[in-house]
Design a protein around this motif. Structure first.
Motif, PDB file in Angstrom:
ATOM      1  N   SER A 282      47.052  47.731  12.427  1.00  0.00           N
ATOM      2  CA  SER A 282      45.755  48.159  12.997  1.00  0.00           C
ATOM      3  C   SER A 282      44.661  48.209  11.937  1.00  0.00           C
ATOM      4  CB  SER A 282      45.877  49.553  13.617  1.00  0.00           C
ATOM      5  OG  SER A 282      46.885  49.572  14.568  1.00  0.00           O
ATOM      6  N   THR A 283      45.044  48.377  10.670  1.00  0.00           N
ATOM      7  CA  THR A 283      44.002  48.429   9.625  1.00  0.00           C
ATOM      8  C   THR A 283      43.250  47.099   9.570  1.00  0.00           C
ATOM      9  OG1 THR A 283      45.218  47.612   7.670  1.00  0.00           O
ATOM     10  CG2 THR A 283      45.480  49.948   8.212  1.00  0.00           C
ATOM     11  N   LYS A 313      40.447  47.993  21.963  1.00  0.00           N
ATOM     12  CA  LYS A 313      41.919  47.907  22.025  1.00  0.00           C
ATOM     13  C   LYS A 313      42.535  49.026  21.192  1.00  0.00           C
ATOM     14  CE  LYS A 313      43.155  44.576  24.611  1.00  0.00           C
ATOM     15  NZ  LYS A 313      44.126  44.826  25.683  1.00  0.00           N
ATOM     16  N   LEU A 314      42.018  49.197  19.965  1.00  0.00           N
ATOM     17  CA  LEU A 314      42.568  50.253  19.099  1.00  0.00           C
ATOM     18  C   LEU A 314      42.348  51.618  19.739  1.00  0.00           C
ATOM     19  CD1 LEU A 314      41.406  49.182  15.496  1.00  0.00           C
ATOM     20  CD2 LEU A 314      43.666  48.859  16.529  1.00  0.00           C
ATOM     21  N   ILE A 315      41.151  51.849  20.228  1.00  0.00           N
ATOM     22  CA  ILE A 315      40.815  53.178  20.771  1.00  0.00           C
ATOM     23  C   ILE A 315      41.693  53.497  21.982  1.00  0.00           C
ATOM     24  CG2 ILE A 315      38.973  54.428  22.001  1.00  0.00           C
ATOM     25  CD1 ILE A 315      37.072  52.871  19.911  1.00  0.00           C
ATOM     26  N   GLU A 316      41.901  52.498  22.823  1.00  0.00           N
ATOM     27  CA  GLU A 316      42.673  52.772  24.042  1.00  0.00           C
ATOM     28  C   GLU A 316      44.179  52.738  23.834  1.00  0.00           C
ATOM     29  OE1 GLU A 316      40.990  50.177  26.987  1.00  0.00           O
ATOM     30  OE2 GLU A 316      39.162  51.392  27.095  1.00  0.00           O
ATOM     31  N   LEU A 352      38.048  52.567  10.914  1.00  0.00           N
ATOM     32  CA  LEU A 352      37.780  52.835  12.332  1.00  0.00           C
ATOM     33  C   LEU A 352      36.508  53.687  12.458  1.00  0.00           C
ATOM     34  CD1 LEU A 352      39.032  52.777  15.340  1.00  0.00           C
ATOM     35  CD2 LEU A 352      39.561  55.162  14.833  1.00  0.00           C
ATOM     36  N   ALA A 353      36.449  54.761  11.660  1.00  0.00           N
ATOM     37  CA  ALA A 353      35.273  55.643  11.709  1.00  0.00           C
ATOM     38  C   ALA A 353      34.012  54.874  11.319  1.00  0.00           C
ATOM     39  CB  ALA A 353      35.483  56.842  10.782  1.00  0.00           C
ATOM     40  N   GLU A 354      34.121  54.066  10.253  1.00  0.00           N
ATOM     41  CA  GLU A 354      32.939  53.307   9.808  1.00  0.00           C
ATOM     42  C   GLU A 354      32.453  52.373  10.921  1.00  0.00           C
ATOM     43  OE1 GLU A 354      32.849  51.230   5.818  1.00  0.00           O
ATOM     44  OE2 GLU A 354      32.050  49.583   7.016  1.00  0.00           O
ATOM     45  N   ALA A 355      33.391  51.686  11.566  1.00  0.00           N
ATOM     46  CA  ALA A 355      33.009  50.721  12.607  1.00  0.00           C
ATOM     47  C   ALA A 355      32.336  51.431  13.784  1.00  0.00           C
ATOM     48  CB  ALA A 355      34.244  49.951  13.087  1.00  0.00           C
ATOM     49  N   VAL A 356      32.918  52.542  14.204  1.00  0.00           N
ATOM     50  CA  VAL A 356      32.354  53.256  15.363  1.00  0.00           C
ATOM     51  C   VAL A 356      30.969  53.792  15.024  1.00  0.00           C
ATOM     52  CG1 VAL A 356      32.674  55.282  16.852  1.00  0.00           C
ATOM     53  CG2 VAL A 356      34.611  53.761  16.382  1.00  0.00           C
ATOM     54  N   LEU A 357      30.816  54.315  13.821  1.00  0.00           N
ATOM     55  CA  LEU A 357      29.495  54.826  13.425  1.00  0.00           C
ATOM     56  C   LEU A 357      28.472  53.695  13.311  1.00  0.00           C
ATOM     57  CD1 LEU A 357      30.526  57.595  10.863  1.00  0.00           C
ATOM     58  CD2 LEU A 357      29.614  57.922  13.169  1.00  0.00           C
ATOM     59  N   LYS A 358      28.916  52.527  12.881  1.00  0.00           N
ATOM     60  CA  LYS A 358      28.000  51.372  12.847  1.00  0.00           C
ATOM     61  C   LYS A 358      27.457  51.111  14.256  1.00  0.00           C
ATOM     62  CE  LYS A 358      30.289  48.417   9.321  1.00  0.00           C
ATOM     63  NZ  LYS A 358      29.412  48.496   8.166  1.00  0.00           N
ATOM     64  N   LEU A 359      28.385  51.167  15.242  1.00  0.00           N
ATOM     65  CA  LEU A 359      27.979  50.827  16.609  1.00  0.00           C
ATOM     66  C   LEU A 359      27.088  51.887  17.237  1.00  0.00           C
ATOM     67  CD1 LEU A 359      31.309  49.184  17.827  1.00  0.00           C
ATOM     68  CD2 LEU A 359      29.149  48.037  17.342  1.00  0.00           C
ATOM     69  N   CYS A 360      27.091  53.094  16.665  1.00  0.00           N
ATOM     70  CA  CYS A 360      26.160  54.142  17.147  1.00  0.00           C
ATOM     71  C   CYS A 360      24.892  54.162  16.309  1.00  0.00           C
ATOM     72  CB  CYS A 360      26.736  55.538  16.986  1.00  0.00           C
ATOM     73  SG  CYS A 360      28.333  55.831  17.585  1.00  0.00           S
ATOM     74  N   GLY A 361      24.814  53.326  15.269  1.00  0.00           N
ATOM     75  CA  GLY A 361      23.649  53.382  14.376  1.00  0.00           C
ATOM     76  C   GLY A 361      23.637  54.637  13.524  1.00  0.00           C
ATOM     77  N   ARG A 362      24.823  55.209  13.232  1.00  0.00           N
ATOM     78  CA  ARG A 362      24.845  56.471  12.473  1.00  0.00           C
ATOM     79  C   ARG A 362      25.659  56.374  11.184  1.00  0.00           C
ATOM     80  NH1 ARG A 362      26.731  60.626  16.881  1.00  0.00           N
ATOM     81  NH2 ARG A 362      25.909  62.256  15.556  1.00  0.00           N
ATOM     82  N   GLU A 363      25.955  55.140  10.763  1.00  0.00           N
ATOM     83  CA  GLU A 363      26.753  54.958   9.544  1.00  0.00           C
ATOM     84  C   GLU A 363      25.905  55.209   8.292  1.00  0.00           C
ATOM     85  OE1 GLU A 363      26.925  50.938   8.500  1.00  0.00           O
ATOM     86  OE2 GLU A 363      28.664  51.115   7.168  1.00  0.00           O
TER      87      GLU A 363
END
Ligand code: GLY
Length: 367
Positions: A282-283, A313-316, A352-363
Protein backbone atom coordinates in the motif's frame (compact mmCIF):
# COMPACT_ATOMS: atom_id res chain seq x y z
CA UNK A 1 -14.92 12.96 -5.75
CA UNK A 2 -15.65 16.27 -4.21
CA UNK A 3 -13.53 18.08 -1.70
CA UNK A 4 -15.94 17.23 1.14
CA UNK A 5 -15.03 13.57 0.77
CA UNK A 6 -11.32 14.37 1.22
CA UNK A 7 -12.02 16.81 4.07
CA UNK A 8 -13.89 14.06 5.85
CA UNK A 9 -10.98 11.61 5.43
CA UNK A 10 -8.51 14.30 6.54
CA UNK A 11 -10.58 14.77 9.69
CA UNK A 12 -10.50 11.01 10.36
CA UNK A 13 -6.71 10.97 9.88
CA UNK A 14 -6.37 13.94 12.23
CA UNK A 15 -8.53 12.37 14.95
CA UNK A 16 -6.78 9.03 14.80
CA UNK A 17 -3.29 10.55 14.65
CA UNK A 18 -4.02 12.88 17.59
CA UNK A 19 -5.12 9.94 19.73
CA UNK A 20 -2.25 7.64 18.75
CA UNK A 21 0.31 10.44 19.14
CA UNK A 22 -0.68 10.98 22.76
CA UNK A 23 -0.47 7.32 23.66
CA UNK A 24 2.92 6.95 21.90
CA UNK A 25 4.38 10.32 22.83
CA UNK A 26 7.99 9.13 23.31
CA UNK A 27 8.25 6.82 20.32
CA UNK A 28 9.67 7.02 16.83
CA UNK A 29 7.60 4.35 15.11
CA UNK A 30 8.45 2.24 12.08
CA UNK A 31 5.79 -0.48 12.34
CA UNK A 32 3.50 -2.02 14.95
CA UNK A 33 3.71 -4.93 17.38
CA UNK A 34 0.30 -6.34 18.27
CA UNK A 35 -1.30 -3.18 16.95
CA UNK A 36 0.88 -0.77 18.96
CA UNK A 37 3.67 1.34 17.47
CA UNK A 38 7.20 0.01 17.92
CA UNK A 39 9.99 2.44 18.81
CA UNK A 40 13.15 3.09 16.79
CA UNK A 41 14.64 5.59 19.29
CA UNK A 42 17.55 3.18 19.86
CA UNK A 43 17.98 2.65 16.12
CA UNK A 44 18.23 6.37 15.63
CA UNK A 45 19.76 6.52 12.17
CA UNK A 46 17.05 4.34 10.58
CA UNK A 47 15.97 5.96 7.32
CA UNK A 48 12.26 6.19 8.19
CA UNK A 49 12.70 8.02 11.48
CA UNK A 50 11.38 11.32 10.12
CA UNK A 51 8.02 10.16 8.80
CA UNK A 52 5.98 10.10 12.00
CA UNK A 53 7.11 13.63 12.81
CA UNK A 54 6.29 14.58 9.21
CA UNK A 55 2.75 13.27 9.66
CA UNK A 56 2.39 15.21 12.91
CA UNK A 57 3.66 18.40 11.27
CA UNK A 58 1.34 17.94 8.28
CA UNK A 59 -1.65 17.69 10.62
CA UNK A 60 -0.41 20.52 12.82
CA UNK A 61 -0.08 22.68 9.70
CA UNK A 62 -3.58 21.75 8.50
CA UNK A 63 -5.50 21.78 11.77
CA UNK A 64 -3.22 22.78 14.65
CA UNK A 65 -2.56 21.08 17.98
CA UNK A 66 0.37 21.93 20.21
CA UNK A 67 0.68 18.33 21.40
CA UNK A 68 1.45 17.21 17.87
CA UNK A 69 4.03 19.96 17.43
CA UNK A 70 5.79 19.14 20.70
CA UNK A 71 6.04 15.42 19.92
CA UNK A 72 7.43 16.21 16.46
CA UNK A 73 9.99 18.61 17.95
CA UNK A 74 11.13 15.92 20.38
CA UNK A 75 11.79 13.52 17.51
CA UNK A 76 13.77 16.20 15.66
CA UNK A 77 15.95 16.69 18.74
CA UNK A 78 16.49 12.94 19.13
CA UNK A 79 17.73 12.78 15.53
CA UNK A 80 20.64 15.08 16.43
CA UNK A 81 22.48 11.96 17.57
CA UNK A 82 22.65 10.80 13.94
CA UNK A 83 24.92 13.72 13.04
CA UNK A 84 27.56 12.16 15.34
CA UNK A 85 27.34 8.72 13.73
CA UNK A 86 29.12 8.84 10.38
CA UNK A 87 28.00 5.26 9.68
CA UNK A 88 24.37 6.32 10.07
CA UNK A 89 24.58 9.32 7.75
CA UNK A 90 23.58 7.90 4.38
CA UNK A 91 21.73 9.44 1.43
CA UNK A 92 18.41 9.38 3.27
CA UNK A 93 19.12 12.71 4.94
CA UNK A 94 16.28 14.13 2.87
CA UNK A 95 13.75 11.71 4.34
CA UNK A 96 15.05 12.25 7.89
CA UNK A 97 15.36 16.02 7.98
CA UNK A 98 12.83 17.38 5.47
CA UNK A 99 10.09 15.71 7.51
CA UNK A 100 11.43 16.99 10.84
CA UNK A 101 13.63 20.09 10.68
CA UNK A 102 12.31 21.09 7.24
CA UNK A 103 8.71 20.98 8.40
CA UNK A 104 9.54 22.82 11.62
CA UNK A 105 11.46 25.51 9.77
CA UNK A 106 8.68 26.01 7.23
CA UNK A 107 5.96 26.20 9.87
CA UNK A 108 7.69 28.02 12.74
CA UNK A 109 10.87 29.54 11.29
CA UNK A 110 12.96 27.72 13.94
CA UNK A 111 16.64 28.68 13.63
CA UNK A 112 17.88 25.39 15.13
CA UNK A 113 15.85 23.52 12.50
CA UNK A 114 17.49 25.62 9.79
CA UNK A 115 20.88 24.71 11.24
CA UNK A 116 19.99 21.00 11.07
CA UNK A 117 18.86 21.33 7.44
CA UNK A 118 22.18 22.91 6.49
CA UNK A 119 24.21 20.23 8.30
CA UNK A 120 22.18 17.47 6.65
CA UNK A 121 22.46 19.02 3.18
CA UNK A 122 26.22 19.45 3.55
CA UNK A 123 26.54 15.79 4.37
CA UNK A 124 24.30 14.75 1.47
CA UNK A 125 26.22 16.96 -0.95
CA UNK A 126 29.45 15.35 0.31
CA UNK A 127 28.21 11.98 -0.96
CA UNK A 128 28.39 13.19 -4.55
CA UNK A 129 30.76 11.20 -6.73
CA UNK A 130 32.37 13.65 -9.13
CA UNK A 131 33.44 11.08 -11.73
CA UNK A 132 30.06 9.37 -12.03
CA UNK A 133 27.94 12.43 -11.12
CA UNK A 134 25.78 10.47 -8.69
CA UNK A 135 25.03 10.58 -4.98
CA UNK A 136 26.26 7.49 -3.18
CA UNK A 137 23.38 5.66 -1.47
CA UNK A 138 24.49 3.47 1.39
CA UNK A 139 27.58 3.07 3.55
CA UNK A 140 29.60 -0.12 3.90
CA UNK A 141 31.99 -1.42 6.51
CA UNK A 142 34.75 0.80 5.10
CA UNK A 143 35.84 -1.61 2.34
CA UNK A 144 34.36 0.56 -0.42
CA UNK A 145 32.09 -2.24 -1.64
CA UNK A 146 29.16 0.18 -1.94
CA UNK A 147 31.14 3.27 -2.94
CA UNK A 148 29.64 3.12 -6.44
CA UNK A 149 26.05 2.29 -5.49
CA UNK A 150 23.17 4.64 -6.13
CA UNK A 151 19.45 3.90 -5.85
CA UNK A 152 16.31 5.36 -7.42
CA UNK A 153 14.92 6.26 -3.97
CA UNK A 154 17.52 9.04 -3.79
CA UNK A 155 15.37 11.15 -6.11
CA UNK A 156 13.27 11.86 -3.00
CA UNK A 157 16.29 13.11 -1.05
CA UNK A 158 17.22 15.74 -3.65
CA UNK A 159 14.62 18.27 -2.39
CA UNK A 160 16.80 18.75 0.71
CA UNK A 161 19.50 20.08 -1.61
CA UNK A 162 17.11 22.34 -3.53
CA UNK A 163 15.72 23.67 -0.25
CA UNK A 164 19.10 24.48 1.28
CA UNK A 165 20.22 26.18 -1.93
CA UNK A 166 17.19 28.44 -1.56
CA UNK A 167 17.78 29.05 2.15
CA UNK A 168 21.46 29.94 1.68
CA UNK A 169 21.15 31.56 -1.76
CA UNK A 170 23.95 29.18 -2.74
CA UNK A 171 23.50 27.17 -5.96
CA UNK A 172 26.04 24.45 -5.06
CA UNK A 173 23.43 22.19 -3.50
CA UNK A 174 20.91 22.34 -6.33
CA UNK A 175 23.74 21.90 -8.85
CA UNK A 176 24.50 18.56 -7.21
CA UNK A 177 20.80 17.61 -7.16
CA UNK A 178 20.50 18.40 -10.87
CA UNK A 179 23.69 16.51 -11.73
CA UNK A 180 22.38 13.44 -9.87
CA UNK A 181 18.94 13.68 -11.53
CA UNK A 182 20.57 13.97 -14.97
CA UNK A 183 22.58 10.82 -14.27
CA UNK A 184 19.51 9.03 -12.93
CA UNK A 185 17.60 9.57 -16.19
CA UNK A 186 20.34 7.81 -18.14
CA UNK A 187 21.31 5.17 -15.60
CA UNK A 188 17.99 4.11 -14.05
CA UNK A 189 15.10 4.80 -16.41
CA UNK A 190 14.40 2.11 -19.01
CA UNK A 191 12.85 2.72 -22.44
CA UNK A 192 9.48 1.40 -21.33
CA UNK A 193 9.28 3.84 -18.40
CA UNK A 194 10.09 1.40 -15.62
CA UNK A 195 13.09 2.05 -13.38
CA UNK A 196 15.92 0.02 -11.85
CA UNK A 197 16.26 0.00 -8.08
CA UNK A 198 20.06 -0.18 -7.63
CA UNK A 199 22.76 0.88 -10.10
CA UNK A 200 26.45 0.28 -9.52
CA UNK A 201 29.01 2.68 -10.99
CA UNK A 202 32.77 2.32 -10.96
CA UNK A 203 33.48 4.83 -8.18
CA UNK A 204 36.83 5.79 -9.73
CA UNK A 205 36.01 6.14 -13.43
CA UNK A 206 32.31 6.83 -12.86
CA UNK A 207 31.29 4.35 -15.57
CA UNK A 208 27.95 2.61 -15.07
CA UNK A 209 28.80 -1.05 -14.43
CA UNK A 210 25.47 -2.81 -13.87
CA UNK A 211 22.15 -2.81 -12.05
CA UNK A 212 21.30 -5.01 -9.09
CA UNK A 213 18.02 -6.50 -7.97
CA UNK A 214 16.82 -4.81 -4.78
CA UNK A 215 13.57 -4.96 -2.86
CA UNK A 216 11.45 -6.16 -5.76
CA UNK A 217 10.86 -9.70 -7.01
CA UNK A 218 13.96 -10.13 -9.18
CA UNK A 219 16.82 -8.40 -10.88
CA UNK A 220 15.32 -6.47 -13.78
CA UNK A 221 11.74 -6.66 -12.51
CA UNK A 222 9.61 -3.67 -11.56
CA UNK A 223 9.57 -2.96 -7.80
CA UNK A 224 6.53 -0.74 -7.39
CA UNK A 225 7.79 1.50 -4.57
CA UNK A 226 10.89 2.20 -6.66
CA UNK A 227 8.61 3.19 -9.57
CA UNK A 228 6.72 5.48 -7.18
CA UNK A 229 9.93 7.06 -5.86
CA UNK A 230 10.99 7.72 -9.46
CA UNK A 231 7.59 9.10 -10.47
CA UNK A 232 7.35 11.47 -7.50
CA UNK A 233 11.09 12.22 -7.38
CA UNK A 234 11.39 13.38 -11.00
CA UNK A 235 8.21 15.42 -10.58
CA UNK A 236 9.81 17.15 -7.58
CA UNK A 237 13.04 17.79 -9.46
CA UNK A 238 10.94 19.38 -12.22
CA UNK A 239 9.08 21.55 -9.70
CA UNK A 240 12.39 22.82 -8.29
CA UNK A 241 14.47 23.12 -11.46
CA UNK A 242 11.87 23.48 -14.25
CA UNK A 243 14.03 21.21 -16.42
CA UNK A 244 11.71 19.79 -19.08
CA UNK A 245 13.49 16.39 -19.15
CA UNK A 246 12.45 15.74 -15.56
CA UNK A 247 8.81 16.38 -16.35
CA UNK A 248 8.98 14.10 -19.40
CA UNK A 249 10.69 11.42 -17.34
CA UNK A 250 8.10 11.68 -14.57
CA UNK A 251 5.30 11.37 -17.14
CA UNK A 252 6.95 8.36 -18.75
CA UNK A 253 7.28 6.57 -15.40
CA UNK A 254 3.74 7.58 -14.43
CA UNK A 255 2.24 6.34 -17.70
CA UNK A 256 3.95 2.97 -17.31
CA UNK A 257 2.85 2.74 -13.67
CA UNK A 258 -0.77 3.52 -14.58
CA UNK A 259 -0.73 0.96 -17.41
CA UNK A 260 0.22 -1.77 -14.94
CA UNK A 261 -2.20 -1.06 -12.08
CA UNK A 262 -4.09 -4.33 -11.50
CA UNK A 263 -7.84 -4.35 -12.10
CA UNK A 264 -8.63 -4.38 -8.38
CA UNK A 265 -6.66 -1.13 -7.93
CA UNK A 266 -4.36 -2.50 -5.21
CA UNK A 267 -0.64 -2.24 -5.89
CA UNK A 268 1.55 -5.35 -5.64
CA UNK A 269 5.12 -5.22 -4.33
CA UNK A 270 6.38 -5.79 -7.85
CA UNK A 271 4.51 -5.42 -11.14
CA UNK A 272 6.28 -8.58 -12.32
CA UNK A 273 5.84 -10.76 -9.24
CA UNK A 274 4.37 -14.25 -9.71
CA UNK A 275 0.72 -14.95 -8.85
CA UNK A 276 1.87 -16.91 -5.81
CA UNK A 277 2.88 -15.63 -3.38
CA UNK A 278 1.11 -12.35 -4.18
CA UNK A 279 2.06 -9.54 -1.79
CA UNK A 280 0.66 -6.03 -1.75
CA UNK A 281 2.40 -2.80 -0.92
CA UNK A 282 0.00 0.00 0.00
CA UNK A 283 2.94 2.37 0.50
CA UNK A 284 3.64 2.27 -3.24
CA UNK A 285 0.05 3.28 -3.93
CA UNK A 286 0.18 6.19 -1.45
CA UNK A 287 3.55 7.49 -2.72
CA UNK A 288 2.45 7.18 -6.36
CA UNK A 289 -0.78 9.03 -5.53
CA UNK A 290 1.23 11.96 -4.10
CA UNK A 291 3.39 12.07 -7.23
CA UNK A 292 0.39 11.82 -9.54
CA UNK A 293 -1.42 14.67 -7.77
CA UNK A 294 1.62 16.92 -8.19
CA UNK A 295 2.00 15.80 -11.81
CA UNK A 296 -1.67 16.54 -12.48
CA UNK A 297 -1.15 20.17 -11.42
CA UNK A 298 1.37 20.47 -14.25
CA UNK A 299 0.14 18.10 -16.90
CA UNK A 300 -3.40 16.96 -16.68
CA UNK A 301 -6.50 15.56 -15.12
CA UNK A 302 -5.81 11.88 -15.94
CA UNK A 303 -3.09 11.76 -13.32
CA UNK A 304 -5.40 13.17 -10.65
CA UNK A 305 -8.13 10.68 -11.54
CA UNK A 306 -5.72 7.77 -11.07
CA UNK A 307 -4.45 9.24 -7.80
CA UNK A 308 -7.99 9.55 -6.48
CA UNK A 309 -8.82 6.00 -7.54
CA UNK A 310 -5.71 4.59 -5.81
CA UNK A 311 -6.46 6.53 -2.63
CA UNK A 312 -10.13 5.61 -2.57
CA UNK A 313 -9.18 1.95 -2.86
CA UNK A 314 -6.81 2.33 0.09
CA UNK A 315 -9.33 4.28 2.16
CA UNK A 316 -12.13 1.80 1.57
CA UNK A 317 -10.12 -1.39 1.74
CA UNK A 318 -6.79 -0.85 3.49
CA UNK A 319 -7.28 1.80 6.17
CA UNK A 320 -8.03 1.56 9.87
CA UNK A 321 -9.50 4.69 11.42
CA UNK A 322 -10.49 2.95 14.66
CA UNK A 323 -8.25 3.08 17.74
CA UNK A 324 -7.73 -0.67 18.08
CA UNK A 325 -4.41 -0.29 16.30
CA UNK A 326 -1.97 2.62 15.99
CA UNK A 327 -1.37 2.42 12.24
CA UNK A 328 -3.78 3.68 9.61
CA UNK A 329 -2.63 1.95 6.43
CA UNK A 330 -2.54 -1.84 6.13
CA UNK A 331 -0.77 -4.22 3.74
CA UNK A 332 2.50 -2.35 3.52
CA UNK A 333 5.56 -4.39 2.46
CA UNK A 334 9.22 -3.38 2.69
CA UNK A 335 10.62 -5.97 0.26
CA UNK A 336 9.25 -8.93 -1.69
CA UNK A 337 11.76 -11.44 -0.32
CA UNK A 338 11.59 -10.35 3.33
CA UNK A 339 10.01 -12.84 5.71
CA UNK A 340 7.55 -10.14 6.86
CA UNK A 341 4.87 -8.76 4.53
CA UNK A 342 1.64 -6.78 4.47
CA UNK A 343 1.73 -4.96 7.80
CA UNK A 344 2.02 -1.40 9.03
CA UNK A 345 4.86 0.87 7.87
CA UNK A 346 5.01 4.46 9.01
CA UNK A 347 5.77 6.05 5.66
CA UNK A 348 2.59 4.48 4.30
CA UNK A 349 0.61 6.51 6.82
CA UNK A 350 2.68 9.62 6.11
CA UNK A 351 2.13 9.55 2.33
CA UNK A 352 -1.55 8.71 2.75
CA UNK A 353 -1.95 11.79 4.98
CA UNK A 354 0.09 13.94 2.57
CA UNK A 355 -2.01 12.84 -0.41
CA UNK A 356 -5.34 13.45 1.32
CA UNK A 357 -4.23 16.87 2.54
CA UNK A 358 -3.10 17.75 -0.99
CA UNK A 359 -6.60 16.96 -2.24
CA UNK A 360 -8.13 19.25 0.40
CA UNK A 361 -5.65 22.04 -0.37
CA UNK A 362 -4.35 21.85 3.22
CA UNK A 363 -0.91 20.27 2.78
CA UNK A 364 2.31 21.86 3.97
CA UNK A 365 4.64 21.20 1.04
CA UNK A 366 7.66 19.50 2.64
CA UNK A 367 9.61 18.61 -0.51
N1 GLY B 1 14.06 3.74 0.58
C1 GLY B 1 13.94 2.39 0.96
C2 GLY B 1 12.63 1.84 0.65
O1 GLY B 1 11.84 2.40 -0.09
O2 GLY B 1 12.36 0.76 1.16
Amino acid sequence: MNVNYWQDIAQKIYEKTSATALRNADKIPYSTINGRFDDQSDNISWWTNGFWAGQLWQLYGAVGGDDLRKIAEKIEEKLDRVFLQSWGMDHDSGFRWLMTAGANYRLTGSESSKNRLILAANDLAGRFNLAGKFIRAWNDSGDGSKAGWAIIDCMMNLPLLYFVSDILHDPRFSQIAIAHADTAIKAFVKHDGSVCHIVEFDPVSGIRLKSHGGQGFAHGSSWTRGQAWGLYGFTLSYIHSKKREYLETAQKIADRFIERIPENGFIPVDFEQPKEPWYEDSTAAAIAACGLIELSKISGEKYRETAEMLLKKLIEGRCRFDLECDNILEKCTAAYHDSWHEGAIIYGDYFLAEAVLKLCGRETFLW
